[in-house]
Design an enzyme around this catalytic site. Structure first.
Site, PDB file in Angstrom:
ATOM      1  N   HIS A 205     -16.617 -39.252   8.658  1.00  0.00           N
ATOM      2  CA  HIS A 205     -17.010 -37.989   8.024  1.00  0.00           C
ATOM      3  C   HIS A 205     -16.453 -36.787   8.789  1.00  0.00           C
ATOM      4  O   HIS A 205     -15.869 -36.913   9.873  1.00  0.00           O
ATOM      5  CB  HIS A 205     -18.531 -37.894   7.908  1.00  0.00           C
ATOM      6  CG  HIS A 205     -19.253 -37.824   9.234  1.00  0.00           C
ATOM      7  ND1 HIS A 205     -19.301 -36.680   9.988  1.00  0.00           N
ATOM      8  CD2 HIS A 205     -19.974 -38.763   9.915  1.00  0.00           C
ATOM      9  CE1 HIS A 205     -20.020 -36.901  11.083  1.00  0.00           C
ATOM     10  NE2 HIS A 205     -20.434 -38.158  11.074  1.00  0.00           N
ATOM     11  N   SER A 279     -11.744 -34.031   6.610  1.00  0.00           N
ATOM     12  CA  SER A 279     -11.744 -32.837   7.437  1.00  0.00           C
ATOM     13  C   SER A 279     -11.532 -33.171   8.920  1.00  0.00           C
ATOM     14  O   SER A 279     -10.510 -33.759   9.276  1.00  0.00           O
ATOM     15  CB  SER A 279     -13.062 -32.078   7.214  1.00  0.00           C
ATOM     16  OG  SER A 279     -13.012 -30.779   7.739  1.00  0.00           O
ATOM     17  N   ASP A 426     -10.359 -25.067  -1.922  1.00  0.00           N
ATOM     18  CA  ASP A 426     -10.897 -25.244  -0.572  1.00  0.00           C
ATOM     19  C   ASP A 426     -10.643 -23.973   0.237  1.00  0.00           C
ATOM     20  O   ASP A 426      -9.503 -23.639   0.543  1.00  0.00           O
ATOM     21  CB  ASP A 426     -10.222 -26.441   0.104  1.00  0.00           C
ATOM     22  CG  ASP A 426     -10.957 -26.876   1.383  1.00  0.00           C
ATOM     23  OD1 ASP A 426     -11.579 -26.011   2.020  1.00  0.00           O
ATOM     24  OD2 ASP A 426     -10.893 -28.072   1.718  1.00  0.00           O
ATOM     25  N   HIS A 454     -13.898 -28.073  -0.636  1.00  0.00           N
ATOM     26  CA  HIS A 454     -13.976 -28.931   0.540  1.00  0.00           C
ATOM     27  C   HIS A 454     -14.938 -30.101   0.349  1.00  0.00           C
ATOM     28  O   HIS A 454     -14.741 -31.169   0.930  1.00  0.00           O
ATOM     29  CB  HIS A 454     -14.410 -28.091   1.750  1.00  0.00           C
ATOM     30  CG  HIS A 454     -14.074 -28.695   3.070  1.00  0.00           C
ATOM     31  ND1 HIS A 454     -12.777 -28.919   3.480  1.00  0.00           N
ATOM     32  CD2 HIS A 454     -14.865 -29.130   4.084  1.00  0.00           C
ATOM     33  CE1 HIS A 454     -12.780 -29.451   4.687  1.00  0.00           C
ATOM     34  NE2 HIS A 454     -14.030 -29.604   5.070  1.00  0.00           N
TER      35      HIS A 454
END
Length: 478
Positions: A205, A279, A426, A454
């Protein structure tokens, strides 16, 4: 048409000017507020914990611990080396932790540079500079090494210098469950094949998130066929979710990678695997791929934060300005700037949000009448300030000088497929970052989705994304 176009241009310029002025005023005030909060937390820490943990505002050029010298470079690449302890390895830290110029000093510096660019008379420039200095508006950057030394000092002695959790951190069972275990490993949620598995998939993540970003969206939507072939591992990164949140950790790249190895790769005897990362997790994914070039079957990167550093720029500082531009608009840039530039303001935000995450979860369910699941709120709230602060600086900013090398290794040494997803809307990581990766790895496939940002690059299109991932794994295994 001409009049409308000109009016639109005027509005855009006016809006930018207003944003610049408001940003200067607000962030100048935040500079002062963070300075005040520094002393507020020192007093609070001293009265509650009998001592305060050094912050990155304390002036100190060098430090020598009772266990030996620790050397810290103040410019460029920053490293820590303990000369007398074989247990402590080389630590890569970002100089943005202890060198962050105030907004006023940056504006003063840019003004002088602009004057030089216009080739004004040297005497005029010098007199202007002297006036600025006499006015007291230029504040030198602060360079602090003592905090890092103090944090490492506890490790060298082999003890815990501060209580876990600290008074400003949450003490609920979810956030402290790791303290009851003698073995410190990441929280891992596994799904998929139990026997006769063909390959493994690791999900990483992003910043201020958790494994629920994957398990609540993708895991329920994978087909039975995929779950019979692949073992799926979603982790909470060190310092986030239900994973350990040590107060003496600097949350460096090495620490994050070692915890992934210790928690997933080694105990599960992972031989080959696919990586799906979002990310900040993309940086860890690239580092893992470089470390295990023969094991990675495919790389799927969502909104990778890759900003090529121009020649002559210091990578860490350049990246922090790109990620956190200290602007009040858009709001996501304002939030990122608060988190990156202000140690004590960001600690206050964590105190209000993270320590009370159960309350915010309850209010979310109450307001929405329990119509939405709160996994995003929980992932956003379940971390400590120490974890978020150091991970942001040491991973996002600190690896600015390494990403080029990682991408070159993936291009030249790895044969795995590389697929990149990005949302057109984003505002945190611009879509140009994905094209920057492709310019470094020509075989990479970039897929840009309109009207996605995002988060909604996954959330809201999880069924389609699950099918796409299955196809990537299938073709990569042929």
């Amino acid at each position: 048409m001409y009049v409308m176009g000109k009016s639109k241009s005027v509005l855009i310029v006016t809006g930018r000017a207003i944003n610049e002025v408001l940003s200067f005023v607000i962030f100048s005030l935040l500079d002062v507020l963070d300075f005040i909060l520094c002393y507020v937390y020192r007093v609070a820490d001293f009265f509650i914990e009998a001592e305060w943990k050094p912050c990155y505002c304390s002036p100190a050029k060098e430090a020598i611990t009772s266990s030996g010298n620790i050397l810290v470079s103040e410019q460029g690449e920053s490293k820590i080396v303990c000369l007398s302890s074989s247990r402590l390895q080389l630590e890569d830290i970002s100089d943005t932790l202890f060198t962050r110029p105030s907004l006023v000093s940056e504006v003063s510096k840019s003004t002088v540079n602009e004057l030089k660019r216009l080739k004004l008379e040297g005497t005029v420039i010098q007199s202007s500079w002297e006036k600025i200095k006499r006015s007291g508006k230029v504040r030198s950057t602060f360079t602090v090494n003592s905090t890092i030394v103090e944090m490492l000092h506890g490790r060298i002695r082999g003890d815990q210098s501060h209580p876990v959790p600290r008074w400003s951190d949450c003490d609920c069972k979810t956030c402290t469950s790791w303290t009851s275990s003698s073995k410190e490993t990441l929280f891992v949620l596994a799904d998929g094949a139990k026997e006769n598995k063909q390959e493994d998939v690791l999900f990483i993540h992003g910043f201020i998130s958790s494994s629920a970003f994957w398990t609540e969206t993708l895991f329920p939507n994978f087909s039975k066929s995929a779950k019979s072939k692949y073992r799926l591992f979603a982790i909470d990164l060190l310092g986030f979710g239900r994973s350990p949140k040590p107060t003496d950790s600097l949350y460096t790249l090495r620490e994050h990678l070692e915890m992934i190895e210790r928690s997933v790769l080694e105990p599960n005897k992972v031989k080959s695997f696919h990586i799906v990362a979002h990310s900040l997790g993309c940086i860890l994914a690239l580092a893992l791929a470089v470390k295990y070039p023969g094991l990675v079957k495919s790389l799927t990167l969502l909104a990778p934060p890759y900003f090529p550093v121009p020649k002559g720029e210091q990578g860490t500082q350049y990246l922090m300005r790109k990620l956190a531009p200290r602007r009040v608009w858009p709001l996501i840039a304002f939030g990122a700037s608060m988190a990156a530039w202000y140690e004590h303001i960001s600690r206050t935000i964590c105190f209000l949000i993270c320590k009370n995450h159960r309350l915010w979860g309850f209010l979310t369910k109450l307001i929405t009448r329990n119509r939405i699941r709160t996994y995003l709120v929980e992932g956003f709230c379940c971390h400590t300030h120490n974890a978020a602060w150091h991970t942001l600086h040491n991973i996002l900013c600190g690896t600015a000088g390494k990403i080029d090398g990682y991408l070159d290794v993936v291009r030249n040494r790895l044969k795995c497929s590389v697929t990149i997803y990005h949302g057109r809307d984003d505002e945190l990581i611009p879509v140009e970052c994905s094209y920057n990766v492709k310019s470094r790895i020509p075989r990479a496939k970039v897929k840009v989705f309109e009207k996605k940002d995002h988060i909604t690059i996954v959330v809201g299109r999880q069924e389609d994304f699950a099918r796409e991932l299955e196809e990537i794994w299938k073709t990569s295994s042929l």
